[in-house]
Structure formats: structure tokens, C-alpha cells
Design an enzyme around this catalytic site. Structure first.
Site, PDB file in Angstrom:
ATOM      1  N   HIS A 166       0.794  -1.098  -0.056  1.00  0.00           N
ATOM      2  CA  HIS A 166      -0.043   0.079  -0.026  1.00  0.00           C
ATOM      3  C   HIS A 166       0.758   1.257   0.262  1.00  0.00           C
ATOM      4  CE1 HIS A 166      -3.318  -2.595   2.124  1.00  0.00           C
ATOM      5  NE2 HIS A 166      -3.679  -2.257   0.747  1.00  0.00           N
ATOM      6  N   CYS A 253      -3.039   0.220   9.845  1.00  0.00           N
ATOM      7  CA  CYS A 253      -4.340  -0.569   9.138  1.00  0.00           C
ATOM      8  C   CYS A 253      -5.292  -1.030  10.170  1.00  0.00           C
ATOM      9  CB  CYS A 253      -3.367  -1.572   8.607  1.00  0.00           C
ATOM     10  SG  CYS A 253      -2.579  -2.579   9.703  1.00  0.00           S
TER      11      CYS A 253
END
Ligand code: CIR
Length: 263
Positions: A166, A253
Site C-alpha cells: 500500500h 491499518c
């Protein structure tokens, strides 16, 4: 109001099925009990930073559902339900939607068929940066920009380095002017408007830190990064990430964060 001021967060307890979570390189499954402990310590760290945390129950059908940042984006102005790029994670959005509707007057569902994961989205004072990656494609990013416009926010499309899960695997905001990021991401020139603090080489996974109110949550595995940020005057909360790192995860996250008070 500063961009890292938060008073609310949503997290989801890991299910036992977390051992089947996605990972690019299999270093063996995480130890479930130790991962639960990492999660509990994370919740305590959010609370110690002044955030009220809503803990959702485990979602055993979705091994990666503990990484609640990826299926949605939340802002003071409203929430966006995303569409993850990983097929095994599609269902996490449905699991999360009732809570988003409970908490936000405005909930926009990303119009299809593109996909975006929240881990690819970095909110900076100038814009909401959307990193194209294996999990976020251009169609999804363009659809997200429309959703953001509806919420009064501006989105810009950037690139995630190749072989990086990511965009935020490689960066985190330290304050309004400063981003902590890997050399490979900084060298792409993407942070022209921000001061960059480079993650020490060999500690790339430290880049996924999390600024919350007056402190920065950071993985305790990275002594040189901790020393660097400490020297720069940041107030650090080092946390265990040994188990979640087996699933390519870091500190942003495991939560969705927003400011619910007056501006
Ligand atoms: C995945 O591959 O989707 C999970 N195992 C890890 C997700 C980490 N998410 C994040 O950093 N935002």
C-alpha cells in the site's frame, strides 16, 4: 484544526481465522494469542492518546477484517465505503457498513467497478493522496475523487512503489508539514510540498507509523527509527507489531480514525 486530531476510532477484534490472512511472503502464520495482545495494546495506545475506541466483534469469514482501515475511509464530513482490490476482502465492506451508518450521517459507497483500499490513501493538509497499487486502480481512484469532492475534499492520484503493498506501507504523516517515508517513495518526488524525514535504510516497515493527537505510534522493532524521531522531538508510543507484520500490516491499518467534535 490539525489533520491528526482524532477523538473517535473503530477497530475490529481479530478472529482466529487471522492465521489465513493475506501475505506477500509466507513467514509462517501469526501466533493468534500474541496477535490478540498486539491488538489489545494498540487499542490501549489509541485510548491513551485521547481517542474513544469502538471495538467491533471478530468477522471470522474474513481473515484480514482486523485491518479495518482498508474497506473504508472516514472524515469529519462523512464516510466512504470502498471496494478492496483483494477478492477475499470484498465482504469486509458489508460487515462494516452498518457501523458506518450508525456513526456518520453521510455514507457514500464507491461507485463501481474500480477498487481502492484505505491503506493506499494518505490524508495531507493539501489533499487526499491516493496511491495506485495492486489494490487500488485508476478507475477506483477516479471514482474516489468524485466521492471526496462530494465531501468537500480534494483527491490527487499518485503512485505506490512497485512491490509495495500500500502507499501508506511506505509513509505516514508526522505533522502538518512533515512526512516519514522510505527513500524509494521520497525519490519519486511525490512529497514536493512536504518536508520528508527518511526512514533509516533497512527499517522500511517503520514507515507505517501513526500520528494521533500529541503522539506517534510506531513499531518497537525499529530502534534507529525510534531514535531518529525521538531526536526530532516527536512523542513516541512504541508498540509490538511482530505478529501483524507477518500479514504485511503496520500501525495505521488496524483503525479508522476521525474527529467528531466541533471544528
Ligand atoms: C492484506 O494483505 O490485505 C493484509 N494482510 C494486510 C493489510 C494491511 N493494511 C494496511 O496496511 N492498511
Amino acid at each position: 484544526m490539525t489533520i491528526y486530531r482524532f477523538d473517535q476510532a473503530i477497530v475490529r477484534r481479530p478472529a482466529e481465522s487471522v492465521v489465513n490472512g493475506l501475505r506477500a511472503v509466507d513467514r509462517g502464520p501469526p501466533d493468534v494469542d500474541a496477535l490478540m495482545d498486539e491488538h489489545s495494546a494498540y487499542v490501549l495506545a489509541l485510548e491513551a492518546a485521547g481517542v474513544t475506541v469502538t471495538v467491533l466483534p471478530p468477522a471470522p469469514a474474513y481473515p484480514d477484517a482486523v485491518f479495518v482501515e482498508d474497506p473504508a475511509l472516514v472524515f469529519a464530513a462523512g464516510a466512504v465505503a470502498l471496494r478492496p482490490g483483494a477478492a477475499t476482502r470484498f465482504g469486509e465492506v458489508e460487515e462494516l457498513l452498518p457501523e458506518l451508518h450508525r456513526r456518520f450521517r453521510e455514507v457514500i459507497e464507491l461507485p463501481g467497478p474500480g477498487f481502492v483500499e484505505g491503506g493506499d490513501v494518505l490524508v495531507t493538509p493539501a489533499s487526499v493522496m491516493i496511491g495506485l497499487s495492486e489494490r487500488t486502480n485508476r478507475e477506483g481512484a477516479e471514482a474516489l475523487i468524485e466521492c471526496l469532492t462530494h465531501l468537500g475534499l480534494q483527491g490527487t492520484i499518485v503512485h505506490t512503489p512497485s512491490d509495495v503493498l500500500h502507499f501508506k506501507s511506505d509513509c505516514s504523516l508526522l505533522d502538518e508539514e512533515t512526512v516519514f517515508c522510505t527513500r524509494r517513495l521520497a525519490s519519486s518526488g511525490v512529497f514536493a510540498d512536504l518536508r520528508t524525514v527518511l526512514v533509516p535504510d533497512g527499517e522500511e516497515a517503520a514507515a507505517n507509523a501513526l500520528r494521533i493527537n500529541d503522539r506517534v505510534l510506531i513499531s518497537r522493532r525499529f530502534a534507529r527509527s525510534i531514535e531518529l524521531l525521538d531526536r526530532l522531538g516527536y512523542s513516541l508510543a512504541p508498540l509490538g507489531t511482530e505478529e501483524i507484520s507477518r500479514l504485511d500490516a503496520g500501525l495505521s491499518c488496524m483503525s479508522l480514525r476521525w474527529w467528531s467534535g466541533p471544528n
